[in-house]
Write a protein that holds these residues in place. Sequence first.
Motif, PDB file in Angstrom:
ATOM      1  N   GLY A   7      51.816 -73.070  -6.914  1.00 41.45           N
ATOM      2  CA  GLY A   7      51.808 -72.312  -8.170  1.00 41.45           C
ATOM      3  C   GLY A   7      52.545 -70.997  -8.016  1.00 41.45           C
ATOM      4  O   GLY A   7      52.174 -69.972  -8.587  1.00 41.45           O
ATOM      5  N   ILE A   8      53.644 -71.018  -7.246  1.00 39.33           N
ATOM      6  CA  ILE A   8      54.364 -69.779  -6.893  1.00 39.33           C
ATOM      7  C   ILE A   8      55.080 -69.142  -8.081  1.00 39.33           C
ATOM      8  O   ILE A   8      55.381 -67.945  -8.065  1.00 39.33           O
ATOM      9  N   ASP A   9      55.348 -69.926  -9.144  1.00 36.44           N
ATOM     10  CA  ASP A   9      56.084 -69.378 -10.291  1.00 36.44           C
ATOM     11  C   ASP A   9      55.159 -68.610 -11.244  1.00 36.44           C
ATOM     12  O   ASP A   9      55.620 -68.011 -12.215  1.00 36.44           O
ATOM     13  N   GLY A  10      53.844 -68.625 -10.997  1.00 34.23           N
ATOM     14  CA  GLY A  10      52.899 -68.052 -11.956  1.00 34.23           C
ATOM     15  C   GLY A  10      52.697 -66.556 -11.797  1.00 34.23           C
ATOM     16  O   GLY A  10      53.310 -65.900 -10.954  1.00 34.23           O
ATOM     17  N   TYR A  11      51.809 -66.033 -12.636  1.00 35.42           N
ATOM     18  CA  TYR A  11      51.513 -64.592 -12.705  1.00 35.42           C
ATOM     19  C   TYR A  11      51.094 -64.049 -11.330  1.00 35.42           C
ATOM     20  O   TYR A  11      51.668 -63.073 -10.832  1.00 35.42           O
ATOM     21  N   PRO A  49      60.544 -60.048 -19.109  1.00 31.50           N
ATOM     22  CA  PRO A  49      61.460 -61.169 -18.870  1.00 31.50           C
ATOM     23  C   PRO A  49      61.422 -61.621 -17.412  1.00 31.50           C
ATOM     24  O   PRO A  49      61.343 -60.777 -16.515  1.00 31.50           O
ATOM     25  N   ILE A  50      61.447 -62.935 -17.218  1.00 31.84           N
ATOM     26  CA  ILE A  50      61.498 -63.460 -15.840  1.00 31.84           C
ATOM     27  C   ILE A  50      62.697 -64.393 -15.709  1.00 31.84           C
ATOM     28  O   ILE A  50      63.118 -65.024 -16.664  1.00 31.84           O
ATOM     29  N   GLU A  51      63.204 -64.461 -14.478  1.00 34.23           N
ATOM     30  CA  GLU A  51      64.394 -65.273 -14.197  1.00 34.23           C
ATOM     31  C   GLU A  51      64.010 -66.740 -14.000  1.00 34.23           C
ATOM     32  O   GLU A  51      62.845 -67.054 -13.786  1.00 34.23           O
ATOM     33  N   THR A  52      65.000 -67.614 -13.984  1.00 34.60           N
ATOM     34  CA  THR A  52      64.752 -69.007 -13.574  1.00 34.60           C
ATOM     35  C   THR A  52      64.381 -68.991 -12.083  1.00 34.60           C
ATOM     36  O   THR A  52      64.689 -68.020 -11.374  1.00 34.60           O
ATOM     37  N   MET A  53      63.770 -70.072 -11.606  1.00 31.07           N
ATOM     38  CA  MET A  53      63.379 -70.101 -10.188  1.00 31.07           C
ATOM     39  C   MET A  53      64.609 -70.027  -9.276  1.00 31.07           C
ATOM     40  O   MET A  53      64.571 -69.362  -8.241  1.00 31.07           O
ATOM     41  N   ASN A  54      65.708 -70.687  -9.676  1.00 27.25           N
ATOM     42  CA  ASN A  54      66.913 -70.626  -8.831  1.00 27.25           C
ATOM     43  C   ASN A  54      67.348 -69.181  -8.619  1.00 27.25           C
ATOM     44  O   ASN A  54      67.649 -68.766  -7.495  1.00 27.25           O
ATOM     45  N   LYS A  55      67.361 -68.410  -9.722  1.00 25.95           N
ATOM     46  CA  LYS A  55      67.792 -67.007  -9.601  1.00 25.95           C
ATOM     47  C   LYS A  55      66.758 -66.204  -8.815  1.00 25.95           C
ATOM     48  O   LYS A  55      67.105 -65.349  -8.005  1.00 25.95           O
TER      49      LYS A  55
END
Length: 399
Positions: A7-11, A49-55
Amino acid sequence: MNILILGIDGYIGWALAQKQLYLGNKVFGIDNFSRRETVKEMGSDSAIPIETMNKRISKIKEVYGNRIEFFEGDLTYSTFANDIVKKSCPDAIVHLAEQPSAPYSMIDQKHCIYTHQNNVIGNLNIIYAMKNFSPNSHLIKLGTMGEYGYDPGFVIPEGFFEIEYLGRKATVPYPKMAGSWYHWTKVHDSNNIMFACKTWGLKSTDIMQGIVYGTRLKDIPSYIYQPTRFDFDEAFGTVLNRFCSEAVIGHDLTVHGAGGQTRGFLALEDSIQCISLLIEKPPENENYRVVNQFDEQYSVKDLANKVKSIGDKKGLDVTIANTENPRKEKESHYYKADHKKLRDLGFKATRTIEEEIEYVLEDLHPHKDRILKNKQAIIKKIKWNSQVSSLISLNPSTP
Ligand SMILES: NC(=O)c1ccc[n+]([C@@H]2O[C@H](COP(=O)([O-])OP(=O)(O)OC[C@H]3O[C@@H](n4cnc5c(N)ncnc54)[C@H](O)[C@@H]3O)[C@@H](O)[C@H]2O)c1
């Protein structure tokens, strides 16, 4: 240490990953990006704003090199859970990868079942992956204070307590009395983890976490830190984050009923501090450890008054409105929970809640237009006692 963050992309996940890299650990992360989709389904978007995971990853690599690896995938697939545990050889697995919203789980049958499948099956897959491929890892699982329920009438212990019944004493798990389908999935997870620890000798810390608020991490210099997401919609905006978002756009602070509901709260910074402490200090004399992770207790009314007083000083002219409570909960109740274990391990709150509110208001100000654009998503449509899927445009991609 090798740290696997589910769940690394979360808050919490994105902030924790940066803290762990900063501390010198190697981070493996997985996510299926469901949070991005479910917030969209609520008609909203992250205020910050948050970036895409690739960025995200390529910027992180500029600072920390190859100490981070990301794998896209869904934990409800056992082969994916097995592969990621095998690849990462984790010292610690931090499991954040669940559907985290009580209101979302209460929308209707479809959302209740999605929450159960996602959370309970994902958790079982990770327990099995540990048993089969990494039995000495330490599983740090994010549960919630809401598992206990909110009005037992006595002090809530940290997981277990001693009772005397018909002349005999025993130490037993506190009887869970969750208040939403989401909270029940966390209770099921806790029971499954406790059973796996007892049966197979796995090692886990089950965190009963309070409600998290905030935007910043203190240690990491701002030129390195990549902000984490920040939601304010009715399902994914936790109460204090939502109040701050409302204050910034001149919307009434929407207090449920009279606002007497009391809960434990902690700043994002402190959630990360506690998880990092638990990574460093796994359980020694027990296989299954339960900690209550919060800093202080506040009522919803107290929080609204704090945001008003700090916002007014900043010239925001904050107003508070008492709205119908969509939940089934007592608005006035005795609430006191133990939270000694993390303090004994060295946890000390980084800032006062007032300082944190000031920072959140400052950090949201440049993104006021993003909140204004989706302000309809703040209004309460999900009620605990009715099926309201017709009010919400369901995203067909949600399982
Ligand atoms: N934020 C809080 O106030 C709070 C309070 C108590 C407990 N918690 C718990 O802490 C954890 C993290 O919370 P958060 O606020 O960062 O939530 P979040 O939704 O921002 O993070 C969870 C991440 O996991 C991912 N995910 C969900 N299901 C997945 C699956 N099956 N496979 C792969 N990835 C998946 C999501 O896309 C998301 O990025 C959750 O388990 C939540 O229940 C949060």
